[in-house]
Design a protein around this motif. Structure first.
Motif, PDB file in Angstrom:
ATOM      1  N   LEU A  45      38.981  33.402  66.989  1.00  0.00           N
ATOM      2  CA  LEU A  45      40.206  33.650  67.737  1.00  0.00           C
ATOM      3  C   LEU A  45      41.038  34.665  66.963  1.00  0.00           C
ATOM      4  O   LEU A  45      41.018  34.669  65.728  1.00  0.00           O
ATOM      5  N   PRO A  46      41.782  35.517  67.652  1.00  0.00           N
ATOM      6  CA  PRO A  46      42.625  36.481  66.943  1.00  0.00           C
ATOM      7  C   PRO A  46      43.633  35.770  66.037  1.00  0.00           C
ATOM      8  O   PRO A  46      44.142  34.704  66.382  1.00  0.00           O
ATOM      9  N   ALA A  47      43.892  36.358  64.900  1.00  0.00           N
ATOM     10  CA  ALA A  47      44.873  35.805  63.959  1.00  0.00           C
ATOM     11  C   ALA A  47      46.260  35.882  64.578  1.00  0.00           C
ATOM     12  O   ALA A  47      46.594  36.848  65.257  1.00  0.00           O
ATOM     13  N   ALA A  48      47.066  34.860  64.332  1.00  0.00           N
ATOM     14  CA  ALA A  48      48.441  34.845  64.843  1.00  0.00           C
ATOM     15  C   ALA A  48      49.250  35.962  64.211  1.00  0.00           C
ATOM     16  O   ALA A  48      50.115  36.559  64.841  1.00  0.00           O
ATOM     17  N   GLU A  49      48.967  36.219  62.953  1.00  0.00           N
ATOM     18  CA  GLU A  49      49.612  37.317  62.242  1.00  0.00           C
ATOM     19  C   GLU A  49      48.615  37.858  61.235  1.00  0.00           C
ATOM     20  O   GLU A  49      47.773  37.120  60.735  1.00  0.00           O
ATOM     21  N   PRO A  50      48.699  39.150  60.939  1.00  0.00           N
ATOM     22  CA  PRO A  50      47.740  39.708  59.983  1.00  0.00           C
ATOM     23  C   PRO A  50      47.965  39.139  58.581  1.00  0.00           C
ATOM     24  O   PRO A  50      49.105  38.981  58.158  1.00  0.00           O
ATOM     25  N   LEU A  51      46.871  38.811  57.931  1.00  0.00           N
ATOM     26  CA  LEU A  51      46.959  38.348  56.548  1.00  0.00           C
ATOM     27  C   LEU A  51      47.062  39.545  55.624  1.00  0.00           C
ATOM     28  O   LEU A  51      46.308  40.505  55.768  1.00  0.00           O
ATOM     29  N   SER A  52      47.963  39.466  54.661  1.00  0.00           N
ATOM     30  CA  SER A  52      47.988  40.487  53.613  1.00  0.00           C
ATOM     31  C   SER A  52      46.675  40.376  52.852  1.00  0.00           C
ATOM     32  O   SER A  52      45.995  39.342  52.924  1.00  0.00           O
ATOM     33  N   PRO A  53      46.303  41.410  52.109  1.00  0.00           N
ATOM     34  CA  PRO A  53      45.065  41.304  51.325  1.00  0.00           C
ATOM     35  C   PRO A  53      45.067  40.080  50.402  1.00  0.00           C
ATOM     36  O   PRO A  53      44.042  39.418  50.256  1.00  0.00           O
ATOM     37  N   GLU A  54      46.207  39.772  49.818  1.00  0.00           N
ATOM     38  CA  GLU A  54      46.289  38.617  48.912  1.00  0.00           C
ATOM     39  C   GLU A  54      46.025  37.314  49.663  1.00  0.00           C
ATOM     40  O   GLU A  54      45.314  36.437  49.180  1.00  0.00           O
ATOM     41  N   GLY A 110      30.145  53.319  58.303  1.00  0.00           N
ATOM     42  CA  GLY A 110      30.329  54.754  58.119  1.00  0.00           C
ATOM     43  C   GLY A 110      31.806  55.065  57.870  1.00  0.00           C
ATOM     44  O   GLY A 110      32.682  54.243  58.147  1.00  0.00           O
ATOM     45  N   ASP A 111      32.070  56.260  57.360  1.00  0.00           N
ATOM     46  CA  ASP A 111      33.426  56.625  56.944  1.00  0.00           C
ATOM     47  C   ASP A 111      34.433  56.644  58.082  1.00  0.00           C
ATOM     48  O   ASP A 111      35.545  56.136  57.948  1.00  0.00           O
ATOM     49  N   ASP A 112      34.070  57.232  59.219  1.00  0.00           N
ATOM     50  CA  ASP A 112      35.023  57.356  60.319  1.00  0.00           C
ATOM     51  C   ASP A 112      35.443  55.996  60.852  1.00  0.00           C
ATOM     52  O   ASP A 112      36.636  55.716  61.005  1.00  0.00           O
ATOM     53  N   LEU A 113      34.487  55.123  61.130  1.00  0.00           N
ATOM     54  CA  LEU A 113      34.818  53.800  61.648  1.00  0.00           C
ATOM     55  C   LEU A 113      35.581  52.993  60.594  1.00  0.00           C
ATOM     56  O   LEU A 113      36.546  52.290  60.934  1.00  0.00           O
ATOM     57  N   THR A 114      35.185  53.082  59.348  1.00  0.00           N
ATOM     58  CA  THR A 114      35.895  52.349  58.296  1.00  0.00           C
ATOM     59  C   THR A 114      37.355  52.780  58.245  1.00  0.00           C
ATOM     60  O   THR A 114      38.252  51.929  58.149  1.00  0.00           O
ATOM     61  N   ARG A 115      37.630  54.080  58.369  1.00  0.00           N
ATOM     62  CA  ARG A 115      39.025  54.557  58.392  1.00  0.00           C
ATOM     63  C   ARG A 115      39.778  53.958  59.574  1.00  0.00           C
ATOM     64  O   ARG A 115      40.922  53.521  59.441  1.00  0.00           O
ATOM     65  N   ARG A 116      39.138  53.919  60.730  1.00  0.00           N
ATOM     66  CA  ARG A 116      39.787  53.354  61.921  1.00  0.00           C
ATOM     67  C   ARG A 116      40.023  51.851  61.771  1.00  0.00           C
ATOM     68  O   ARG A 116      41.043  51.332  62.207  1.00  0.00           O
ATOM     69  N   LEU A 117      39.093  51.146  61.147  1.00  0.00           N
ATOM     70  CA  LEU A 117      39.280  49.716  60.890  1.00  0.00           C
ATOM     71  C   LEU A 117      40.460  49.487  59.959  1.00  0.00           C
ATOM     72  O   LEU A 117      41.281  48.595  60.181  1.00  0.00           O
ATOM     73  N   LEU A 118      40.546  50.295  58.924  1.00  0.00           N
ATOM     74  CA  LEU A 118      41.629  50.132  57.954  1.00  0.00           C
ATOM     75  C   LEU A 118      42.998  50.370  58.584  1.00  0.00           C
ATOM     76  O   LEU A 118      43.988  49.772  58.147  1.00  0.00           O
ATOM     77  N   PRO A 170      46.533  45.399  57.374  1.00  0.00           N
ATOM     78  CA  PRO A 170      47.674  45.663  56.497  1.00  0.00           C
ATOM     79  C   PRO A 170      47.285  46.543  55.303  1.00  0.00           C
ATOM     80  O   PRO A 170      46.116  46.592  54.906  1.00  0.00           O
ATOM     81  N   VAL A 171      48.257  47.201  54.750  1.00  0.00           N
ATOM     82  CA  VAL A 171      48.057  48.062  53.576  1.00  0.00           C
ATOM     83  C   VAL A 171      47.405  47.247  52.461  1.00  0.00           C
ATOM     84  O   VAL A 171      47.780  46.103  52.215  1.00  0.00           O
ATOM     85  N   GLY A 172      46.433  47.829  51.807  1.00  0.00           N
ATOM     86  CA  GLY A 172      45.774  47.199  50.672  1.00  0.00           C
ATOM     87  C   GLY A 172      44.338  46.789  50.948  1.00  0.00           C
ATOM     88  O   GLY A 172      43.575  46.537  50.021  1.00  0.00           O
ATOM     89  N   TYR A 173      43.944  46.727  52.218  1.00  0.00           N
ATOM     90  CA  TYR A 173      42.564  46.361  52.534  1.00  0.00           C
ATOM     91  C   TYR A 173      41.580  47.428  52.084  1.00  0.00           C
ATOM     92  O   TYR A 173      40.399  47.130  51.883  1.00  0.00           O
ATOM     93  N   ASP A 174      42.036  48.656  51.934  1.00  0.00           N
ATOM     94  CA  ASP A 174      41.137  49.704  51.462  1.00  0.00           C
ATOM     95  C   ASP A 174      40.491  49.313  50.133  1.00  0.00           C
ATOM     96  O   ASP A 174      39.320  49.579  49.901  1.00  0.00           O
TER      97      ASP A 174
END
Length: 131
Positions: free
Chosen positions: A63-72, A106-114, A118-122
């Motif tokens: 199920l979709p997350a209610a809110e995005p989890l920070s990387p931590e 691949g690089d293009d899809l990974t960029r789109r996923l990121l 939230p910031v930091g998943y890279d």
């Protein structure tokens, strides 16, 4: 074209330096289920198409997350789902799985996923982005 399940798990096993394929599979199942709850739309479907069917279904089913989890919080959630894991070992598991996922995507899809995360998943994907 999707990578074969055996090859996918073997790459995770090597990357994570796991003794068994079972350990690699456990990490992959947990990380992909948590990741799948945070992705949506075409990017999630495209990523699923590049993964072995078993793991694509894991990515697509939560199920979709209610809110995005920070990387931590993503690390803490992973540690909570893997028996005996600590935040340090969970970070290792996440890195092993997501770096192989990024290669499959691949690089293009990974960029789109990121862009969906939230910031930091890279860093979790092993793809640090310039600030």
């Amino acid at each position: 074209m999707a990578i074969r399940a055996e090859d996918f798990l073997e790459r995770i096993r090597e990357r994570g330096q796991y003794d068994t394929r079972h350990e690699a599979e456990r990490a992959a199942r947990v990380v992909l289920a948590l990741l799948g709850a945070h992705l949506f739309g075409e990017e999630r479907s495209t990523l699923a198409a590049r993964l072995p069917e078993t793991f694509a279904l894991i990515l697509l089913n939560p199920l979709p997350a209610a809110e995005p989890l920070s990387p931590e919080r993503f690390v803490r959630a992973t540690a909570a789902w893997i028996e005996g894991a600590t935040e340090q070992t969970a970070t290792w598991d996440i890195g092993a799985v997501l770096s192989v996922v990024a290669e499959s995507a691949g690089d293009d899809l990974t960029r789109r996923l990121l862009l969906q995360l939230p910031v930091g998943y890279d860093l979790l994907f092993g793809r640090p982005q310039p600030v």
